[in-house]
Write a protein that holds these residues in place. Structure first.
Motif, PDB file in Angstrom:
ATOM      1  N   ARG A 536      43.794  45.249  -4.188  1.00  0.00           N
ATOM      2  CA  ARG A 536      44.485  44.939  -3.022  1.00  0.00           C
ATOM      3  C   ARG A 536      46.090  45.048  -3.442  1.00  0.00           C
ATOM      4  N   THR A 537      46.925  44.767  -2.299  1.00  0.00           N
ATOM      5  CA  THR A 537      48.307  44.699  -2.583  1.00  0.00           C
ATOM      6  C   THR A 537      48.696  43.593  -2.988  1.00  0.00           C
ATOM      7  N   MET A 538      49.264  43.383  -4.092  1.00  0.00           N
ATOM      8  CA  MET A 538      49.629  41.922  -4.651  1.00  0.00           C
ATOM      9  C   MET A 538      50.946  41.930  -4.240  1.00  0.00           C
ATOM     10  N   SER A 539      51.330  40.723  -3.711  1.00  0.00           N
ATOM     11  CA  SER A 539      52.965  40.509  -3.211  1.00  0.00           C
ATOM     12  C   SER A 539      53.775  40.319  -4.444  1.00  0.00           C
ATOM     13  N   ALA A 540      54.913  40.341  -4.423  1.00  0.00           N
ATOM     14  CA  ALA A 540      55.944  40.346  -5.356  1.00  0.00           C
ATOM     15  C   ALA A 540      55.884  38.768  -6.018  1.00  0.00           C
ATOM     16  N   THR A 541      55.733  37.896  -4.972  1.00  0.00           N
ATOM     17  CA  THR A 541      55.468  36.502  -5.785  1.00  0.00           C
ATOM     18  C   THR A 541      54.440  36.458  -6.526  1.00  0.00           C
ATOM     19  N   GLU A 542      53.199  36.893  -6.123  1.00  0.00           N
ATOM     20  CA  GLU A 542      51.916  36.854  -6.990  1.00  0.00           C
ATOM     21  C   GLU A 542      52.015  37.520  -8.193  1.00  0.00           C
ATOM     22  N   LYS A 584      54.384  43.276 -16.683  1.00  0.00           N
ATOM     23  CA  LYS A 584      53.963  44.202 -15.480  1.00  0.00           C
ATOM     24  C   LYS A 584      53.719  45.519 -16.130  1.00  0.00           C
TER      25      LYS A 584
END
Length: 896
Positions: A536-542, A584
């Motif tokens: 899924r698309t992880m948010s920048a915060t996650e 990352k």
């Protein structure tokens, strides 16, 4: 410990308990509640003081001694005067063993110790179970007649409570999932009159009042309440028999056996068992069989050792104490598998005492410095504490010094959620195990609720999906808990409590699901850690939180979830693999972008977008290149911690003594688990088989890694100079026609190097770039495009072939998709390249069938000349360094 010493221990414990010993409270008019009794009800060890471990051990010893005495007496009565015990249930059977050793007893064990039959006493009832259709055999005349006297005694005991008693004149019975005729035949042969009563005993307990016997077989349907219903029959004094007439699993049968306090073996039963695993040889004495069946005697002896600081035992040569610990451990695993909560299960007090004892011992354990010879007492206590764990409760204890290389002590301080979190978990396949994205902190309870099961028929929670975890009996220093990952705990409609002494990444197990559906969970008491979810698309915060957790290293594991794959690795290994990289970059660009993406591109899975060239050619051919047939296969799990074999080991999960990275090893293991048959070229049984075919995929990763990252490794995997030299040697042998082809087959596929064999697929890919794409030199992308088309076509032939569309794959003369691997490679490569490659395949020593040759001839393709793309030694990843060489009527020297 002798029987005399056991009874002495029992007497001392009775006196201790009657005198209020072990912290049970004072006397007088104001009596207090014994905290041990409270903990035995709640499963919460927190009110107990460390000193009360002695009380728990004494009570467990007394109870185990009492049960052992009773079970030995039962077995003695069943075996009588040593009737003939010889029996062969054949491999068309399944093992049956006690699950609750306080209720069930191993009645008949095969010569290697496998369970053939078991008996149990629960409440006022009795139960008998066989893992083969012995009841049917005993009613006839041809199968194992020597066992008839033994079976008759067991049957009589089950019905009447006395192995020597006669059956009732009329025996009223009902069946579920079993043949009533078989019951009637045996009862009649035993001298009684059978009377079948119509009663749906699997689902209705209102008609069982007047029944003498309830018989279940493997055909009984699974039902959520079946286990409890069978237990209730026994509690009420009924006689229950279970018979399993094959090696095939029965979910309903497992529930019946669980109600009896027994468990069934796993898939595929005894199908592959040796003779010693399904038979009892003639000549075994009754005393020997009783010793095999009396399970708690060794446990009583072991409990005596646990209470001593320096027991006189050599654990290296005397395995009885650790075997007894393991027997309880296995029972606990079976309890969990059946969704049984020890602290709510009647008749499980012995296990509750042992689990609570383990709780009190655990906080003081230290891993990494225990020596079995020098400190047998602490070693055995650690081994038992690690083994006697209940995960399906609200709380537990943990070793405050940490769990060795499995989990650092710092993990115990991680914050956990105080409120409920709703988490969506996408299921990639119909059954399996998948990461949730939250962690269990050692010693802290987690609660899980199922909001939406998305149609899945079974769900469970566990920590990790690991197949090997070392062995403290052989690993120096006892480096980690014996089995630090949890058992699976089934999830129900109610809130499920889960607590692990060791912690770990939480995972959802599931079955009976539809791939692509999403299960919705509510979770409380779990922690966030270094988990990356690319399904899924992880948010920048996650992403930032996961990266920060990875840098801190305060949790033992780092995990990644990708389409078609999941990774678990200890944080130490992950950090070593990262080195100076941005975490990352390591996770996103390397693990996902290179390791998994390259494999999935080369295998043509639809989660990776097609290039324009591939998409265009698929349209031209009329191929379905984006349909669900190209879904990524079942999730491939990787574990970086301990290898089951060697340094890295294939399987699912694959595992290794290293962090995940984009070097050769993990690409090789992923290749093992995703390789397609079009890469498996083994003419006459020898060729590019296991350890070669998968390396076509691993070498593809090296090729793409160089093009994208500039990192050149394993440049000789596709050994084009060696392949060329093999062709040249074949041509220099003075042969022609079929003799020359056969000589090349021998040189390359039978005797040749795998690295030369692997180069063949990429020589075909280079021909595609020259003739289909018109490129002067192949590029990484264009060469891998060929692999994408080849593997997509492989699946389409397997799944969508029909005679009307056979020519789309170059198979117009085939009436079925039955085709050899070399022929399949030939017809597909010719179709994809746009040239008839028959002479190329002959040059490489591959014989082709007339059907394949005719099918490609029908396509009217131009005949491909014998071109070879030469690359310098060790530079197979640097395609721009090569040049084309013609082998048409000549064999020039290799240009490098």
């Amino acid at each position: 410990m002798s029987m005399r010493h056991r009874l002495a221990a029992l007497t001392s414990v009775v006196l201790l308990v009657s005198c209020g010993g072990g912290g049970s409270g004072g006397g007088g008019s104001g009596s207090t509640v014994d905290p041990v009794d409270t903990a035995l009800t709640t499963g919460d060890p927190s009110p107990l003081a460390p000193a009360q471990s002695a009380t728990l051990l004494q009570r467990a010893t007394a109870l185990a001694t009492t049960i052992d005495t009773r079970q030995r007496a039962l077995l003695t009565s069943l075996y009588g005067n040593g009737v003939d015990q010889s029996l062969d249930v054949t491999t068309n059977s399944i093992s049956i063993d006690p699950m609750n050793a306080a209720q069930a007893t191993a009645f008949i064990r095969a010569d290697n110790g496998a369970g053939i039959a078991a008996v149990s006493e629960r409440g006022r009832g009795r139960a008998l179970a066989y893992g083969a259709n012995v009841l049917d055999w005993m009613g006839g005349t041809t199968r194992q007649p020597q066992h008839a006297a033994m079976f008759k005694r067991a049957f009589a005991w089950t019905v009447t409570g006395d192995a020597n008693a006669a059956l009732p004149a009329t025996l009223r019975f009902a069946v579920a999932g079993y043949s009533a005729a078989s019951v009637k035949a045996f009862v009649t042969k035993a001298g009684a009159t059978p009377q079948e009563v119509t009663c749906t005993i699997a689902t209705d307990n209102t008609c069982t009042k007047d029944l003498d016997l309830l018989v279940f077989g493997s055909g009984v349907a699974a039902d959520e309440g079946l286990k409890a219903r069978v237990a209730a029959y026994l509690d009420a004094g009924k006689a229950v028999i279970y018979v399993h007439p094959s090696w095939v699993n029965s979910d309903g049968g497992r529930q019946v056996l669980a109600g009896m306090g027994m468990r069934m073996g796993g898939y595929p039963g005894n199908y592959f068992a040796p003779a010693a695993g399904v038979s009892v040889a003639a000549g075994r004495t009754a005393a020997q069989s009783i010793a095999r069946g009396a399970l708690l005697g060794p446990l009583v002896d072991t409990l005596g050792l646990l209470g001593r600081d320096t027991p006189a035992v050599d654990l290296a040569t005397n395995t009885a104490p650790t075997d007894a610990v393991t027997a309880v451990h296995n029972d606990l695993a079976a309890f969990h598998a059946n969704g049984t909560n020890l602290f709510q299960e009647p008749g499980a007090e012995l296990y509750r005492l042992l689990v609570l004892w383990a709780d009190l011992v655990r906080p003081g354990l230290t891993y990494g410095k225990l020596d079995m010879a020098a400190a047998p007492g602490p070693f055995l206590r650690t081994y038992a504490s690690d083994s006697w764990v209940s995960f399906n409760r609200a709380t537990t204890t943990t070793a405050t010094a940490g769990q060795g290389d499995f989990m650092p002590a710092a993990a115990q301080q991680l914050p956990v959620s105080a409120g409920w979190e709703e988490i969506d978990v996408t299921l990639a396949q119909a059954s399996g195990v998948t990461l949730i994205g939250r962690a269990a902190v050692p010693g802290k309870g987690v609660q899980v609720q199922v909001v939406d099961a998305a149609g899945a028929t079974s769900l469970g929670v566990q920590t990790g999906h690991i197949r090997t975890w070392g062995n403290p009996l052989t690993d120096a220093g006892y480096p980690r808990p014996r089995r630090p990952q949890s058992f699976n705990v089934p999830l129900t409609a109610a809130t499920t409590d889960f607590a692990s002494p060791f912690g770990g990444p939480l995972m959802l197990s599931y079955g009976g699901a539809t791939a692509g559906t999403t299960v919705k969970l509510r979770v409380r008491g779990a922690a966030k850690y270094a988990h990356f979810d690319f399904t899924r698309t992880m948010s920048a915060t996650e992403l930032a939180d996961a990266v920060a957790a990875l840098k801190r290293g305060d949790f033992g594991w780092q995990t990644n979830k990708l389409v078609g794959g999941e990774i678990q690795q200890i944080t130490k290994y992950a950090q070593a693999a990262i080195g100076t990289l941005d975490p990352k970059v390591y996770v996103v660009d390397r693990l996902k972008g290179i390791l998994f993406d390259t494999n999935h591109i080369a295998n043509g899975y639809r989660n990776m977008p097609m290039t324009t060239a591939v998409s265009s050619l698929c349209t031209t051919f009329g191929w379905d290149c984006d349909g669900t047939v190209h879904n990524a296969p079942g999730v491939q799990h990787f574990v970086g911690w301990i290898a089951a074999c060697g340094f890295l080991c294939s399987g699912n999960p694959s595992d290794g003594y290293a962090g995940l990275d984009i070097g050769w090893g993990w690409a090789h293991e992923l290749g093992h688990n995703t390789v397609q048959r079009v890469m498996h070229i083994v003419p006459d049984g020898k060729g590019c088989d296991v350890e070669c075919d998968n390396n076509i995929l691993a070498g593809t990763q090296m090729l793409r890694k160089y093009a994208l990252l500039g990192e050149d490794t394993n440049g000789s995997n596709f050994n084009h100079p060696l392949l060329y030299a093999t062709v040249a040697a074949n041509r220099g042998a003075g042969l022609a026609g079929e003799a020359q082809r056969a000589d090349m087959q021998q040189r390359l596929w039978t005797d040749g190097s795998d690295n030369a064999k692997q180069a063949v697929h990429y020589q075909l890919a280079f021909l595609y770039t020259k003739y289909r794409r018109g490129l002067a030199q192949p590029t990484m992308e264009s060469a891998i495009d060929f692999m994408t088309l080849l593997t997509k076509a492989d699946r389409l032939v397997a799944k969508q072939f029909d005679t009307a569309t056979a020519s789309r794959y170059g198979m117009g003369r085939y009436t079925t998709n039955t085709i050899t691997n070399p022929d399949l490679l030939y017809v597909l490569s010719s179709k994809i390249t746009g040239r008839d490659l028959r002479d190329v395949f002959t040059m490489y020593g591959l014989a082709l069938s007339a059907t394949a040759l005719g099918s490609v001839a029908d396509l009217g393709l131009p005949l491909a000349p014998l071109d070879f793309y030469a690359l310098p030694p060790a530079k197979s990843n640097q395609l721009a360094t090569g040049r084309w060489v013609s082998l048409q009527g000549q064999t020039p020297a290799y240009p490098f």
